[in-house]
Motif scaffolding. Structure first.
Motif, short mmCIF file in Angstrom:
data_model
loop_
_atom_site.label_atom_id
_atom_site.label_comp_id
_atom_site.label_asym_id
_atom_site.label_seq_id
_atom_site.Cartn_x
_atom_site.Cartn_y
_atom_site.Cartn_z
N LYS A 250 0.68 -1.19 -0.02
CA LYS A 250 -0.05 -0.20 0.14
C LYS A 250 0.82 1.39 -0.02
O LYS A 250 0.63 2.17 -0.61
N GLU B 144 2.10 1.94 -3.75
CA GLU B 144 1.00 2.26 -4.47
C GLU B 144 0.79 3.67 -4.29
O GLU B 144 0.57 4.44 -5.13
N ASN B 145 0.91 4.30 -2.96
CA ASN B 145 0.43 5.42 -2.68
C ASN B 145 1.49 6.47 -3.15
O ASN B 145 1.37 7.47 -3.61
N ASP C 12 3.77 5.81 -5.76
CA ASP C 12 3.62 5.94 -7.16
C ASP C 12 2.69 6.80 -7.48
O ASP C 12 2.68 7.68 -8.52
N TYR C 13 1.35 6.64 -6.80
CA TYR C 13 0.23 7.71 -7.34
C TYR C 13 0.60 9.07 -7.06
O TYR C 13 0.38 9.93 -7.72
N LEU C 14 1.24 9.53 -5.90
CA LEU C 14 1.35 10.91 -5.33
C LEU C 14 2.64 11.43 -6.53
O LEU C 14 2.52 12.32 -6.97
N ALA D 76 3.12 10.38 -9.65
CA ALA D 76 2.56 10.67 -10.80
C ALA D 76 1.88 12.10 -10.99
O ALA D 76 1.93 12.93 -12.19
N GLY D 77 1.20 12.15 -10.10
CA GLY D 77 0.53 13.32 -9.76
C GLY D 77 0.98 14.77 -9.79
O GLY D 77 0.81 15.63 -10.55
N LYS E 99 -6.59 7.85 -1.29
CA LYS E 99 -6.46 8.28 -2.63
C LYS E 99 -7.12 9.66 -2.60
O LYS E 99 -6.60 10.55 -3.19
N ASP F 117 -5.18 13.20 -3.69
CA ASP F 117 -5.66 14.04 -4.68
C ASP F 117 -6.08 15.24 -4.29
O ASP F 117 -5.67 16.23 -5.10
#
Length: 395
Positions: A299, A302-303, A305-307, A309-310, A375, A379
């Motif tokens: 997790k 995952e978080n 990589d998500y941040l 990318a944003g 998420k 965001d």
């Protein structure tokens, strides 16, 4: 107060403030989780080392409370007198299992580990090859040892090989150590451990990896050394118990002989009261959680990589991080401080990092996404970054 001291303090404080290098400390009102409260304001927290959310884990809180009821709030002595409780023995056995070594030793902090272990083995007749971006505790531990410190260009294997060759062939030193962070905390890049170990074998160097930001994060949670499958090749595996593990303290893992020597030679172990019983039991249980499952580790990534990318999509300079650590590099110190302040005002806590923590002109706001973030929180943080970044002309 001495007039000389008063003038010294005023001059230095004013100079730091003028250059944008003065650090304001913000007391957190409540738990240090994905959301925090500072000054009555609720904020998305992107500045904590609590990578896996274990610092606020309900199960760990319960086992710590039970340990306090049974053992009390303190260990009562240094480890070598009668401060070694049975829970300390269990913790060190669990640490060795976790790191894949014969044995391990626990200290009161990660900083203590580097002060303790380096100076217990290295002395004025030795040399240490140290990456130029190593953590301050490594630098201080090297200085305390009185060994010759040879700075190596950051992750530059040609420079390491040349300096290893020169040091070992000079005949000036009894032993030579190569020391590096596993994960570099300001940029999020990973040490080139396979190449470092290869060079160490070629020149018979002692290998020391400070995995403070790698334990619980790399190698499915087991650390950077495990990530590269080098548990049998690295002499010292050092790490903290206060970041991904979520509690407090540090450790060194290695051979039984190494740990036996540290228990009789390392001064922080000999002269500091042992880890508290509640902390010790909570750490042991946290390690078991990581041994049983990779859910929190997965997790976190995952978080992260998500941040990343944003922020990258918006055009921010996030450097070359290979881990969830995500710097937003702004450069100039005063701009960095202003950026962090505006993020705070908009509901995101991302602390500015400036000299001397990082080189001058490389100021950044460092983001530390955790397994506990949702998420939706990430965001919202990206939206705030976009607003403030455009306002200040950063993007």
């Amino acid at each position: 107060m001495s007039k000389v001291l008063h003038q010294f303090l005023q001059d230095n404080l004013n100079d730091l403030k003028d250059k944008g290098l003065y650090n304001e400390i913000d007391p957190v009102e409540g738990p240090n989780g994905a959301m925090i409260t500072i000054g009555g304001k609720e904020l998305i927290n992107l500045s904590s080392n609590n990578y896996l959310g274990l610092a606020t884990n309900d199960h760990l809180k319960e086992v710590a409370k039970k340990a306090i009821d049974h053992y009390g709030v303190g260990a009562g002595a240094v480890r070598t007198i009668n401060g070694t409780l049975d829970v300390h023995v269990k913790l060190e056995e669990k640490l060795a299992e976790f790191k894949g070594t014969e044995a391990a030793i626990a200290y009161q902090s990660g900083f203590n580990c580097n002060m303790a272990a380096i100076s217990a083995v290295m002395d004025k007749n030795d040399a240490i090859l140290s990456d130029e971006l190593n953590h301050a505790s490594i630098i201080d531990g090297c200085r305390l040892s009185k060994a010759k410190i040879i700075r190596v260009k950051h992750s530059d294997m040609d420079d390491l090989r040349a300096k290893a060759k020169e040091a070992t062939e000079s005949g000036l030193y009894n032993k030579v150590m190569v020391i590096t962070d596993g994960v570099f905390s300001m940029d999020g890049d990973v040490a080139k451990l396979p190449e470092i170990v290869e060079i160490a074998k070629e020149f018979d160097l002692i290998t020391y990896v400070d995995d403070a930001h790698g334990s619980g994060v790399m190698g499915k949670g087991k650390g950077t050394v495990k990530h590269f499958g080098l548990e049998k090749e690295v002499d010292f595996q050092m790490g903290t118990l206060s970041k991904a593990i979520g509690v407090v303290g540090g450790y060194v893992a290695g051979t039984q002989d190494l740990i036996d020597l540290l228990k009789v030679r390392s001064r922080p172990f000999l002269f500091s009261t042992a880890l508290t019983p509640g902390d010790t039991v909570a750490i042991t249980e946290a390690l078991q959680i990581l041994l049983d499952s990779t859910e929190l580790h997965d997790k976190l990534w995952e978080n992260g990589d998500y941040l990343k990318a944003g922020l990258k999509k918006l055009g921010f300079d996030i450097g070359e991080s290979e881990t969830p650590i995500t710097p937003v590099i702004t450069g100039e110190e005063k701009l960095t401080q202003k950026f962090s302040k505006r993020l705070f005002e908009e509901g995101v806590y991302a602390k500015s990092i400036v000299f001397p923590t990082v080189p001058r002109g490389t100021g950044r706001v460092r983001n530390m996404p955790t397994a506990a973030h949702t998420k939706e929180q990430l965001d919202e943080a990206v939206k705030v970054y976009e607003k403030v970044g455009k306002e200040l002309g950063i993007i």
